[in-house]
Design a protein around this motif. Sequence first.
Motif, PDB file in Angstrom:
ATOM      1  N   MET A 125       0.839  -1.193   0.000  1.00  0.00           N
ATOM      2  CA  MET A 125       0.000   0.000   0.000  1.00  0.00           C
ATOM      3  C   MET A 125       0.877   1.247   0.000  1.00  0.00           C
ATOM      4  O   MET A 125       1.990   1.229   0.528  1.00  0.00           O
ATOM      5  CB  MET A 125      -0.896   0.028   1.244  1.00  0.00           C
ATOM      6  CG  MET A 125      -1.947  -1.077   1.280  1.00  0.00           C
ATOM      7  SD  MET A 125      -3.240  -0.817   0.060  1.00  0.00           S
ATOM      8  CE  MET A 125      -3.981   0.710   0.658  1.00  0.00           C
ATOM      9  N   GLY A 126       0.358   2.303  -0.558  1.00  0.00           N
ATOM     10  CA  GLY A 126       1.116   3.540  -0.587  1.00  0.00           C
ATOM     11  C   GLY A 126       0.244   4.742  -0.265  1.00  0.00           C
ATOM     12  O   GLY A 126      -0.989   4.653  -0.281  1.00  0.00           O
ATOM     13  N   TRP A 127       0.916   5.831   0.065  1.00  0.00           N
ATOM     14  CA  TRP A 127       0.255   7.121   0.274  1.00  0.00           C
ATOM     15  C   TRP A 127       0.905   8.139  -0.669  1.00  0.00           C
ATOM     16  O   TRP A 127       2.136   8.198  -0.789  1.00  0.00           O
ATOM     17  CB  TRP A 127       0.407   7.593   1.713  1.00  0.00           C
ATOM     18  CG  TRP A 127      -0.446   6.883   2.704  1.00  0.00           C
ATOM     19  CD1 TRP A 127      -0.094   5.820   3.482  1.00  0.00           C
ATOM     20  CD2 TRP A 127      -1.807   7.187   3.047  1.00  0.00           C
ATOM     21  NE1 TRP A 127      -1.142   5.435   4.288  1.00  0.00           N
ATOM     22  CE2 TRP A 127      -2.210   6.274   4.037  1.00  0.00           C
ATOM     23  CE3 TRP A 127      -2.725   8.147   2.625  1.00  0.00           C
ATOM     24  CZ2 TRP A 127      -3.479   6.277   4.604  1.00  0.00           C
ATOM     25  CZ3 TRP A 127      -3.992   8.159   3.183  1.00  0.00           C
ATOM     26  CH2 TRP A 127      -4.364   7.230   4.163  1.00  0.00           C
ATOM     27  N   PHE A 128       0.070   8.913  -1.313  1.00  0.00           N
ATOM     28  CA  PHE A 128       0.509  10.010  -2.166  1.00  0.00           C
ATOM     29  C   PHE A 128      -0.219  11.273  -1.712  1.00  0.00           C
ATOM     30  O   PHE A 128      -1.228  11.203  -1.022  1.00  0.00           O
ATOM     31  CB  PHE A 128       0.166   9.727  -3.635  1.00  0.00           C
ATOM     32  CG  PHE A 128       1.032   8.681  -4.270  1.00  0.00           C
ATOM     33  CD1 PHE A 128       0.874   7.336  -3.963  1.00  0.00           C
ATOM     34  CD2 PHE A 128       2.013   9.029  -5.184  1.00  0.00           C
ATOM     35  CE1 PHE A 128       1.664   6.363  -4.549  1.00  0.00           C
ATOM     36  CE2 PHE A 128       2.809   8.065  -5.778  1.00  0.00           C
ATOM     37  CZ  PHE A 128       2.632   6.740  -5.455  1.00  0.00           C
ATOM     38  N   ALA A 143       5.288   4.110   1.444  1.00  0.00           N
ATOM     39  CA  ALA A 143       4.676   2.840   1.089  1.00  0.00           C
ATOM     40  C   ALA A 143       5.037   1.788   2.123  1.00  0.00           C
ATOM     41  O   ALA A 143       6.010   1.929   2.878  1.00  0.00           O
ATOM     42  CB  ALA A 143       5.131   2.386  -0.297  1.00  0.00           C
ATOM     43  N   ILE A 144       4.239   0.743   2.141  1.00  0.00           N
ATOM     44  CA  ILE A 144       4.465  -0.364   3.065  1.00  0.00           C
ATOM     45  C   ILE A 144       4.206  -1.657   2.317  1.00  0.00           C
ATOM     46  O   ILE A 144       3.283  -1.744   1.494  1.00  0.00           O
ATOM     47  CB  ILE A 144       3.559  -0.223   4.308  1.00  0.00           C
ATOM     48  CG1 ILE A 144       3.904  -1.257   5.367  1.00  0.00           C
ATOM     49  CG2 ILE A 144       2.082  -0.284   3.928  1.00  0.00           C
ATOM     50  CD1 ILE A 144       3.278  -0.966   6.732  1.00  0.00           C
ATOM     51  N   GLY A 192       6.582  -5.527   6.616  1.00  0.00           N
ATOM     52  CA  GLY A 192       7.986  -5.722   6.922  1.00  0.00           C
ATOM     53  C   GLY A 192       8.920  -4.687   6.308  1.00  0.00           C
ATOM     54  O   GLY A 192      10.049  -4.512   6.770  1.00  0.00           O
ATOM     55  N   ARG A 193       8.456  -4.032   5.294  1.00  0.00           N
ATOM     56  CA  ARG A 193       9.268  -3.006   4.637  1.00  0.00           C
ATOM     57  C   ARG A 193       8.450  -1.736   4.459  1.00  0.00           C
ATOM     58  O   ARG A 193       7.264  -1.789   4.142  1.00  0.00           O
ATOM     59  CB  ARG A 193       9.750  -3.495   3.275  1.00  0.00           C
ATOM     60  CG  ARG A 193      10.793  -4.594   3.333  1.00  0.00           C
ATOM     61  CD  ARG A 193      11.193  -5.081   1.969  1.00  0.00           C
ATOM     62  NE  ARG A 193      10.138  -5.861   1.327  1.00  0.00           N
ATOM     63  CZ  ARG A 193      10.316  -6.539   0.210  1.00  0.00           C
ATOM     64  NH1 ARG A 193      11.495  -6.528  -0.399  1.00  0.00           N
ATOM     65  NH2 ARG A 193       9.308  -7.212  -0.329  1.00  0.00           N
TER      66      ARG A 193
END
Length: 126
Positions: free
Chosen positions: A34-37, A50-51, A56-57
Amino acid sequence: QVQLVESGGGLVQAGGSLRLSCAASGRTFSSYGMGWFRQAPGKEREFVGAISWNGGRTSYADSVKGRFTISRDNAKNTVYLQMNSLKPEDTAVYRCAAARDGSRWPIDRVGDFGSWGQGTQVTVSS
């Protein structure tokens, strides 16, 4: 296809904090990153962070590193963006996005994501 709904935006003073949430439905949530913009008026959409699918990353834009934290709760199908030490330049519409390919990393380009939420406004006053 994934449906995404953000919440948690609002007006906050500089130096304050907000936590955004993004609830997902559709595809198995734990199978994709998932990401945020964000996008400010007159500016291009900007990667925030992003995750990975299991949390874990994580990765962050330099402009928010050390101030913003992404996390996810796969049991609740929700990803979060904790924003601390907010600055006026953080003012924007924030959108969450679901990655097209669950195994791909890093994911930091608009093209890496196939589903987008409508966005939530964050306004930071000076």
